[in-house]
Design a protein around this motif. Structure first.
Motif, short mmCIF file in Angstrom:
data_model
loop_
_atom_site.label_atom_id
_atom_site.label_comp_id
_atom_site.label_asym_id
_atom_site.label_seq_id
_atom_site.Cartn_x
_atom_site.Cartn_y
_atom_site.Cartn_z
N ASN A 1 -4.09 2.64 -2.45
CA ASN A 1 -3.34 2.35 -3.68
C ASN A 1 -2.28 1.28 -3.47
O ASN A 1 -1.51 1.34 -2.51
CB ASN A 1 -2.67 3.63 -4.20
N SER B 1 0.21 2.96 -9.70
CA SER B 1 -0.44 2.18 -8.64
C SER B 1 -1.90 1.94 -9.01
O SER B 1 -2.43 2.55 -9.94
CB SER B 1 -0.36 2.92 -7.30
N TYR C 1 0.86 5.32 -15.20
CA TYR C 1 0.18 4.89 -13.98
C TYR C 1 1.16 4.09 -13.13
O TYR C 1 1.87 3.23 -13.65
CB TYR C 1 -1.03 4.02 -14.30
N PRO D 1 -8.45 8.78 -5.07
CA PRO D 1 -8.03 7.39 -5.02
C PRO D 1 -7.32 7.06 -3.71
O PRO D 1 -6.52 7.85 -3.22
CB PRO D 1 -7.08 7.25 -6.21
N LEU E 1 -4.76 9.77 -10.95
CA LEU E 1 -3.76 8.71 -10.91
C LEU E 1 -2.65 8.89 -11.95
O LEU E 1 -1.51 8.51 -11.72
CB LEU E 1 -4.43 7.34 -11.15
N THR F 1 0.83 -1.19 0.00
CA THR F 1 0.00 0.00 0.00
C THR F 1 0.87 1.25 0.00
O THR F 1 1.74 1.42 0.85
CB THR F 1 -0.92 0.04 1.23
N ASP G 1 3.27 7.85 -5.59
CA ASP G 1 3.63 6.79 -6.54
C ASP G 1 4.38 7.29 -7.77
O ASP G 1 5.33 6.66 -8.23
CB ASP G 1 2.40 5.97 -6.93
N ARG H 1 0.52 5.66 -1.58
CA ARG H 1 -0.47 6.72 -1.80
C ARG H 1 -0.25 7.31 -3.19
O ARG H 1 0.87 7.37 -3.67
CB ARG H 1 -0.35 7.82 -0.74
N TYR H 2 -1.36 7.76 -3.78
CA TYR H 2 -1.25 8.24 -5.15
C TYR H 2 -0.41 9.51 -5.27
O TYR H 2 0.07 9.82 -6.35
CB TYR H 2 -2.64 8.44 -5.76
N PRO I 1 -5.70 1.81 -7.22
CA PRO I 1 -6.46 2.08 -5.99
C PRO I 1 -7.43 0.94 -5.69
O PRO I 1 -7.89 0.24 -6.60
CB PRO I 1 -7.22 3.37 -6.33
N SER I 2 -7.74 0.75 -4.41
CA SER I 2 -8.72 -0.27 -4.04
C SER I 2 -10.05 0.35 -3.57
O SER I 2 -11.04 -0.35 -3.41
CB SER I 2 -8.16 -1.17 -2.94
#
Length: 490
Positions: A366, A171, A169, A363, A162, A116, A122, A118-119, A173-174
C-alpha cells in the motif's frame, strides 16, 4: 490516451524490465490535474515536479526487485518529462520496524511524497491528520485502466478491507497477498505422500510420514509477530470454525464483518475468545507444533526458509511475493509447488464448516501520501499511484516479483497459478489488527508462552480478550458508537 488491456502473461515477459513505455496519460486526479496528463499543471507550465518515493523492498538485496521498480519509474518519467522521481528502496527486518519508520517520518514531517505503508495502519494515520484522504480519487476515472475508477478495478473484497469506518480511503495497494504452503516434492515422494493433503487430518498424517523419514515436516517460524505464520494460522483456522455463524455478525449482510460489526460483536459478547469455538483453535495449533522444528519460538522467517532450501524441512508458509526468493534461489536442488493450508472438518471440531477459508486477497504494497506533501506535487503523486495500478505495471509485478495483481482485469502469471484463490474469502479476520494492532502482536507473543507450556490456555485467551475489549472500547469512544446508535451501522 491509453486504452490498454492486459495481454497474456507470456507476453508480459517481453514487456519486462525496460519496456514499459505507456502513452502519456493520467487519471482525472483532482482540480489541478493537467489537461494533457503530464503530471499536473506544474509540469504543463514548465515547472518540473520532483517526487520522493519510498518503496518497501520485500526481499532484502533482491536485484530483480530493484530493477523492476527502477524500470517502472523510468518508463513513467519518460512519458511524463515534467516529473522527476527520486526512488528509495528500503527493507525492514519486521513489521514493527516498518511501523516505527512510518510513524517517525509522519510525525517528524519528513515522510517522502509517496511511501509504502500497510492497510492496517493507514486509517489510523489518516484520522490523526497525517495522511492525504484519497477517497475522492478512488471515485475518479483512471485513463491507465481504460477509463475506470479504482472502485471499479479493485475487487470488492479488497475495497472492503481498504475502506475505513467513516468510508474513507487512505492508501492505494499495488498487489494482494495470498498465503500458501510451499512443499518439497522430492521429500513428499520419499515419504510416500502420493497426493496433496486437503483436509487437516490428511495434513497431519502427511507430516507424520515426513517425520518418519527424518526431516522436519514444517518449518514454522515464531520468534516475533513479523514472522507472520502464527497470525496467518490462527486467523485461517478461526474462520473455519466460525464461518457458520457469520450471519450473527454480518448485520448489514454485505459479506464482510466490518469494524462496526466487529465492535458490536465484542461489545455484546457474540465474539468471545474465551468460549468455543474461538478458544478451540489454539489447542489445534499446539498439537500441530509437534511437527515444527525444535526451538520454533526462536526460529525467524529467514531461517525457516533456509531450512526449507537445504532440504531439512519439507514445508514452509509464504505469500506469493515472499515465495520469490525460494523459487529463484540457486541453493534449491528440488522441485517445489504450492497448496492452501488444509482445512478443518467435523472430525477436528463440530463447528468446522469443512471448507477452505482464504486469507488471500489482503491488500499489500500500500502506498500513501503524507499530509505534508507540497500542494504543487499532489496531482503528479496521484498520477504515479494510478500508473502503478495499470495492467502493464501489475503484469510486471506479477511476472517479475510474484505479486498477485490487485486489479480485476490483470492476468495471473503461470508461476502464480498455485496462489489462485480457491476457497471462500474470510470475513472477520479476527486477529488481523484492523481494530487494534496490539491484538495482532500480543496474540503471537502470548501464543509463544502457551505453545511452550508456560502459560495455560485460560490465561492466554483471558489476557488476549482483555486487550481485544479495551481496543473495541477505544474504537467506540473515538467514533461515538454505542448499542443505542447501533454502533454507527445503518
Amino acid at each position: 490516451m491509453m486504452k490498454n488491456i492486459m495481454k497474456p502473461a507470456a507476453l508480459l515477459v517481453l514487456a519486462g524490465m525496460g519496456a514499459l513505455a505507456l502513452a502519456g496519460c493520467s487519471p482525472s486526479s483532482g482540480p489541478d490535474a493537467a489537461a494533457d496528463g503530464k503530471g499536473g499543471t506544474e509540469a504543463k507550465a514548465g515547472k518540473p515536479v520532483e517526487l520522493n518515493v519510498m518503496v518497501m523492498q520485500e526481499n532484502n538485496g533482491d536485484e530483480t526487485e530493484k530493477q523492476a521498480w527502477e524500470s517502472i519509474v523510468k518508463s513513467y518519467t519518460e512519458s511524463h518529462p515534467g516529473v522527476k522521481i527520486n526512488l528509495q528502496l528500503q527493507n525492514f527486518p519486521g513489521v514493527e520496524q516498518h511501523r516505527t519508520w512510518v510513524t517517525t517520518q509522519l510525525i517528524g514531517g519528513t515522510a517522502p511524497d509517496i511511501f509504502t505503508t500497510r492497510y492496517i495502519w493507514d486509517q489510523e494515520d489518516l484520522k490523526k491528520g497525517l495522511l492525504v484522504d484519497l477517497t475522492s480519487y478512488y471515485k475518479q476515472k483512471n485513463d491507465y485502466t481504460d477509463g475506470k475508477t479504482w472502485e471499479d478495478i479493485f475487487p470488492k473484497p479488497v475495497l472492503k478491507q481498504l475502506i475505513g469506518d467513516d468510508q474513507t480511503y487512505a492508501s492505494v495497494p499495488s498487489y494482494v497477498n495470498s498465503v500458501r504452503v510451499l512443499y518439497n516434492k522430492d521429500l513428499f515422494t520419499q515419504a510416500g505422500i502420493s497426493s496433496i493433503p486437503k483436509t487437516w487430518n490428511e495434513f497431519m498424517a502427511a507430516q507424520e510420514k515426513l517425520k518418519n523419514i527424518g526431516v522436519v515436516p514444517f518449518a514454522f517460524p515464531n520468534s516475533k509477530p513479523g514472522d507472520y505464520n502464527y497470525s496467518w494460522s490462527t486467523r485461517i483456522l478461526t474462520e473455519e470454525l466460525i464461518a457458520g455463524s457469520y450471519d450473527k455478525l454480518d448485520t448489514n449482510k454485505n459479506g464482510v464483518i466490518e469494524i462496526n460489526e466487529y465492535a458490536r460483536g465484542v461489545d455484546q459478547g457474540v465474539i468471545d475468545i474465551e468460549k468455543s469455538p474461538y478458544k478451540d483453535v489454539f489447542p489445534i495449533l499446539k498439537e500441530w507444533s509437534k511437527y515444527w522444528p525444535k526451538g520454533f519460538n526462536g526460529l525467524d522467517f529467514d531461517s525457516a526458509g533456509d531450512l526449507f532450501l537445504r532440504g531439512k524441512a519439507a514445508m514452509v508458509m509464504r505469500t506469493g511475493a515472499q515465495s520469490k526468493v525460494l523459487y529463484e534461489s540457486s541453493a534449491r536442488k528440488f522441485e517445489m509447488a504450492a497448496f492452501p493450508l488444509p482445512y478443518l472438518t467435523k472430525e477436528n471440531h463440530p463447528d468446522a464448516v469443512g471448507k477452505l477459508m482464504e486469507i488471500g486477497g489482503v491488500p499489500a504494497g500500500n502506498m500513501a501520501i503524507p499530509k505534508t506533501i507540497a500542494p504543487e506535487k499532489m496531482s503528479a503523486a496521484v498520477d504515479f499511484l494510478a500508473y502503478t495500478t495499470s495492467p502493464k505495471v501489475q503484469g510486471l509485478l506479477g511476472e517479475k516479483l510474484y505479486r498477485t495483481p490487485v486489479i480485476s482485469n490483470a492476468a495471473l502469471p503461470d508461476k502464480l497459478q498455485g496462489f489462485q484463490f480457491v476457497g471462500e474469502t474470510m470475513q472477520l479476520n479476527i486477529y488481523a489488527g484492523e481494530v487494534d494492532k496490539n491484538v495482532t502482536e500480543n496474540n503471537q507473543k502470548l501464543g509463544q508462552l502457551y505453545l511452550e507450556g508456560s502459560t495455560p490456555l485460560e490465561k492466554y485467551v483471558g489476557d488476549l480478550k482483555k486487550m481485544m475489549v479495551e481496543g473495541v472500547k477505544k474504537k467506540m469512544e473515538e467514533n461515538k458508537w454505542s448499542k443505542d446508535n447501533n454502533y454507527g451501522l445503518k
